[in-house]
Design a protein around this motif. Sequence first.
Motif, PDB file in Angstrom:
ATOM      1  N   GLY A 129       0.815  -1.210   0.000  1.00  0.00           N
ATOM      2  CA  GLY A 129       0.000   0.000   0.000  1.00  0.00           C
ATOM      3  C   GLY A 129       0.848   1.259   0.000  1.00  0.00           C
ATOM      4  N   ALA A 130       2.115   1.113   0.372  1.00  0.00           N
ATOM      5  CA  ALA A 130       3.065   2.230   0.366  1.00  0.00           C
ATOM      6  C   ALA A 130       4.470   1.660   0.242  1.00  0.00           C
ATOM      7  CB  ALA A 130       2.934   3.057   1.638  1.00  0.00           C
ATOM      8  N   ARG A 131       5.342   2.410  -0.448  1.00  0.00           N
ATOM      9  CA  ARG A 131       6.752   2.036  -0.611  1.00  0.00           C
ATOM     10  C   ARG A 131       7.575   3.194  -0.051  1.00  0.00           C
ATOM     11  NH1 ARG A 131       3.703   0.133  -4.142  1.00  0.00           N
ATOM     12  NH2 ARG A 131       3.651   1.900  -5.514  1.00  0.00           N
ATOM     13  N   ILE A 132       8.243   2.901   1.067  1.00  0.00           N
ATOM     14  CA  ILE A 132       8.914   3.936   1.847  1.00  0.00           C
ATOM     15  C   ILE A 132      10.429   3.755   1.764  1.00  0.00           C
ATOM     16  CG2 ILE A 132       9.093   4.966   4.160  1.00  0.00           C
ATOM     17  CD1 ILE A 132       6.263   4.996   2.775  1.00  0.00           C
ATOM     18  N   VAL A 133      11.142   4.865   1.687  1.00  0.00           N
ATOM     19  CA  VAL A 133      12.595   4.845   1.650  1.00  0.00           C
ATOM     20  C   VAL A 133      13.152   5.641   2.836  1.00  0.00           C
ATOM     21  CG1 VAL A 133      12.749   6.878   0.127  1.00  0.00           C
ATOM     22  CG2 VAL A 133      14.622   5.205   0.173  1.00  0.00           C
ATOM     23  N   ILE A 134      14.232   5.151   3.398  1.00  0.00           N
ATOM     24  CA  ILE A 134      14.962   5.911   4.407  1.00  0.00           C
ATOM     25  C   ILE A 134      16.036   6.692   3.659  1.00  0.00           C
ATOM     26  CG2 ILE A 134      16.465   5.802   6.440  1.00  0.00           C
ATOM     27  CD1 ILE A 134      15.050   3.118   7.131  1.00  0.00           C
ATOM     28  N   PRO A 135      15.942   8.021   3.615  1.00  0.00           N
ATOM     29  CA  PRO A 135      16.925   8.810   2.868  1.00  0.00           C
ATOM     30  C   PRO A 135      18.332   8.649   3.446  1.00  0.00           C
ATOM     31  CG  PRO A 135      15.008  10.141   3.447  1.00  0.00           C
ATOM     32  CD  PRO A 135      14.900   8.865   4.218  1.00  0.00           C
ATOM     33  N   LEU A 136      19.307   8.455   2.565  1.00  0.00           N
ATOM     34  CA  LEU A 136      20.703   8.294   2.956  1.00  0.00           C
ATOM     35  C   LEU A 136      21.559   9.319   2.220  1.00  0.00           C
ATOM     36  CD1 LEU A 136      20.968   4.394   2.666  1.00  0.00           C
ATOM     37  CD2 LEU A 136      20.469   5.745   4.713  1.00  0.00           C
ATOM     38  N   CYS A 137      22.693   9.608   2.774  1.00  0.00           N
ATOM     39  CA  CYS A 137      23.644  10.495   2.107  1.00  0.00           C
ATOM     40  C   CYS A 137      24.358   9.725   1.007  1.00  0.00           C
ATOM     41  CB  CYS A 137      24.678  11.011   3.107  1.00  0.00           C
ATOM     42  SG  CYS A 137      23.980  12.049   4.388  1.00  0.00           S
ATOM     43  N   PRO A 138      24.447  10.317  -0.200  1.00  0.00           N
ATOM     44  CA  PRO A 138      25.189   9.654  -1.276  1.00  0.00           C
ATOM     45  C   PRO A 138      26.661   9.535  -0.900  1.00  0.00           C
ATOM     46  CG  PRO A 138      23.890  11.503  -2.102  1.00  0.00           C
ATOM     47  CD  PRO A 138      23.825  11.549  -0.605  1.00  0.00           C
ATOM     48  N   PRO A 139      27.357   8.532  -1.330  1.00  0.00           N
ATOM     49  CA  PRO A 139      26.955   7.480  -2.260  1.00  0.00           C
ATOM     50  C   PRO A 139      26.378   6.242  -1.580  1.00  0.00           C
ATOM     51  CG  PRO A 139      29.292   7.289  -1.882  1.00  0.00           C
ATOM     52  CD  PRO A 139      28.810   8.470  -1.051  1.00  0.00           C
ATOM     53  N   ALA A 140      25.991   6.327  -0.298  1.00  0.00           N
ATOM     54  CA  ALA A 140      25.420   5.171   0.401  1.00  0.00           C
ATOM     55  C   ALA A 140      24.170   4.686  -0.334  1.00  0.00           C
ATOM     56  CB  ALA A 140      25.081   5.547   1.835  1.00  0.00           C
ATOM     57  N   ARG A 141      24.027   3.354  -0.427  1.00  0.00           N
ATOM     58  CA  ARG A 141      22.900   2.767  -1.150  1.00  0.00           C
ATOM     59  C   ARG A 141      21.824   2.196  -0.237  1.00  0.00           C
ATOM     60  NH1 ARG A 141      27.383   0.692  -2.954  1.00  0.00           N
ATOM     61  NH2 ARG A 141      26.884  -1.381  -2.191  1.00  0.00           N
ATOM     62  N   SER A 142      22.245   1.586   0.873  1.00  0.00           N
ATOM     63  CA  SER A 142      21.251   0.939   1.729  1.00  0.00           C
ATOM     64  C   SER A 142      21.819   0.696   3.124  1.00  0.00           C
ATOM     65  CB  SER A 142      20.807  -0.386   1.116  1.00  0.00           C
ATOM     66  OG  SER A 142      21.890  -1.307   1.088  1.00  0.00           O
ATOM     67  N   LEU A 143      20.911   0.466   4.042  1.00  0.00           N
ATOM     68  CA  LEU A 143      21.262   0.115   5.421  1.00  0.00           C
ATOM     69  C   LEU A 143      21.147  -1.388   5.609  1.00  0.00           C
ATOM     70  CD1 LEU A 143      19.144   2.788   7.320  1.00  0.00           C
ATOM     71  CD2 LEU A 143      21.632   2.724   7.165  1.00  0.00           C
ATOM     72  N   ASN A 144      21.736  -1.895   6.658  1.00  0.00           N
ATOM     73  CA  ASN A 144      21.491  -3.259   7.083  1.00  0.00           C
ATOM     74  C   ASN A 144      19.993  -3.387   7.377  1.00  0.00           C
ATOM     75  OD1 ASN A 144      20.978  -4.838   9.749  1.00  0.00           O
ATOM     76  ND2 ASN A 144      22.806  -5.795   8.871  1.00  0.00           N
ATOM     77  N   VAL A 145      19.407  -4.527   7.021  1.00  0.00           N
ATOM     78  CA  VAL A 145      17.956  -4.696   7.155  1.00  0.00           C
ATOM     79  C   VAL A 145      17.497  -4.562   8.608  1.00  0.00           C
ATOM     80  CG1 VAL A 145      17.922  -7.223   7.342  1.00  0.00           C
ATOM     81  CG2 VAL A 145      15.989  -6.030   6.319  1.00  0.00           C
ATOM     82  N   ALA A 146      18.289  -5.020   9.567  1.00  0.00           N
ATOM     83  CA  ALA A 146      17.893  -4.888  10.968  1.00  0.00           C
ATOM     84  C   ALA A 146      17.884  -3.416  11.392  1.00  0.00           C
ATOM     85  CB  ALA A 146      18.809  -5.710  11.866  1.00  0.00           C
ATOM     86  N   LEU A 147      18.852  -2.642  10.913  1.00  0.00           N
ATOM     87  CA  LEU A 147      18.867  -1.204  11.216  1.00  0.00           C
ATOM     88  C   LEU A 147      17.678  -0.500  10.563  1.00  0.00           C
ATOM     89  CD1 LEU A 147      22.647  -0.328  10.829  1.00  0.00           C
ATOM     90  CD2 LEU A 147      21.317  -0.444  12.933  1.00  0.00           C
ATOM     91  N   ALA A 148      17.417  -0.811   9.312  1.00  0.00           N
ATOM     92  CA  ALA A 148      16.281  -0.205   8.609  1.00  0.00           C
ATOM     93  C   ALA A 148      14.976  -0.547   9.315  1.00  0.00           C
ATOM     94  CB  ALA A 148      16.252  -0.662   7.157  1.00  0.00           C
ATOM     95  N   GLY A 149      14.840  -1.803   9.735  1.00  0.00           N
ATOM     96  CA  GLY A 149      13.634  -2.208  10.445  1.00  0.00           C
ATOM     97  C   GLY A 149      13.471  -1.476  11.760  1.00  0.00           C
ATOM     98  N   ALA A 150      14.573  -1.300  12.493  1.00  0.00           N
ATOM     99  CA  ALA A 150      14.518  -0.593  13.768  1.00  0.00           C
ATOM    100  C   ALA A 150      14.119   0.868  13.573  1.00  0.00           C
ATOM    101  CB  ALA A 150      15.867  -0.690  14.477  1.00  0.00           C
ATOM    102  N   ILE A 151      14.699   1.514  12.574  1.00  0.00           N
ATOM    103  CA  ILE A 151      14.369   2.916  12.307  1.00  0.00           C
ATOM    104  C   ILE A 151      12.902   3.052  11.916  1.00  0.00           C
ATOM    105  CG2 ILE A 151      14.780   4.832  10.704  1.00  0.00           C
ATOM    106  CD1 ILE A 151      17.763   3.871  10.658  1.00  0.00           C
ATOM    107  N   ALA A 152      12.438   2.195  11.011  1.00  0.00           N
ATOM    108  CA  ALA A 152      11.053   2.268  10.538  1.00  0.00           C
ATOM    109  C   ALA A 152      10.069   1.953  11.661  1.00  0.00           C
ATOM    110  CB  ALA A 152      10.851   1.313   9.370  1.00  0.00           C
ATOM    111  N   LEU A 153      10.363   0.922  12.440  1.00  0.00           N
ATOM    112  CA  LEU A 153       9.461   0.545  13.526  1.00  0.00           C
ATOM    113  C   LEU A 153       9.396   1.642  14.589  1.00  0.00           C
ATOM    114  CD1 LEU A 153       7.571  -1.702  14.356  1.00  0.00           C
ATOM    115  CD2 LEU A 153       9.491  -2.809  15.492  1.00  0.00           C
ATOM    116  N   ALA A 154      10.525   2.233  14.918  1.00  0.00           N
ATOM    117  CA  ALA A 154      10.537   3.325  15.893  1.00  0.00           C
ATOM    118  C   ALA A 154       9.695   4.500  15.404  1.00  0.00           C
ATOM    119  CB  ALA A 154      11.971   3.774  16.181  1.00  0.00           C
ATOM    120  N   GLU A 155       9.812   4.838  14.140  1.00  0.00           N
ATOM    121  CA  GLU A 155       9.026   5.952  13.599  1.00  0.00           C
ATOM    122  C   GLU A 155       7.534   5.613  13.609  1.00  0.00           C
ATOM    123  OE1 GLU A 155       8.091   9.715  11.886  1.00  0.00           O
ATOM    124  OE2 GLU A 155       9.675   8.944  13.179  1.00  0.00           O
TER     125      GLU A 155
END
Length: 166
Positions: A129-155
Motif C-alpha cells: 500500500g506504500a513504498r517507503i525509503v529511508i533517505p541516505l547520504c550519497p553514495p550510500a545505497r542501503s542500510l542493514n535490514v535490521a537497522l532499517a527495520g529498527a528505524i522504521a518501527l521506531a518511527e
Amino acid sequence: MAILPLIARSGKHDLRLALYQPDIPQNTGTLLRLAACLAVGVDLIEPLGFLFDDRRLRRAALDYATLLELRRYPSWPGFVAGRDRASRLVLMTTAGSVPLHRFAFAAGDTTLLGRETAGVPQEVHDAAGARIVIPLCPPARSLNVALAGAIALAEALRQTNQFPAG
C-alpha cells in the motif's frame, strides 16, 4: 501458517513487522528481539535462508523469543491469503517513493522488510500500500535490514503513540 504459542502481553500493539524470506539469521534474530521488546508481532514469510533453529538466530534473539507473537507463513501467497486485510502493507525499500519522515503511519500497519540479498520481487512491490525509503547520504545505497527495520518501527511507534510505557 503456524502461530507459535507464546506469552500473551497486555501491551501488544496493532503494528506488525513482516520479514520477506530473510537470508541472515543474525538480522532476523535481532529483529525478533526488537519486536519482542516493543510488543510488536512478527510475520516470517518463508522460505528462510537458514534453519529456523539456527544457533546464530537463537544467539541474537536470546530469551526474548518467548515474549514474541510470531506467525510463520510458508510462502508469499500464504502470507497474502492469511494476513489481516485491514492492515496496510508498508514496504521499506531503496526504490521507495516516499521518504520515511514524510510518511504517515497508521496504528494497524504492517511494515515489510525484504531479503538482505535481493529485496522483494515486483509482485510484492505491487501488493504494498506504500513504498517507503529511508533517505541516505550519497553514495550510500542501503542500510542493514535490521537497522532499517529498527528505524522504521521506531518511527511507526512514535507516530501512532504506541511506544511501550516502560
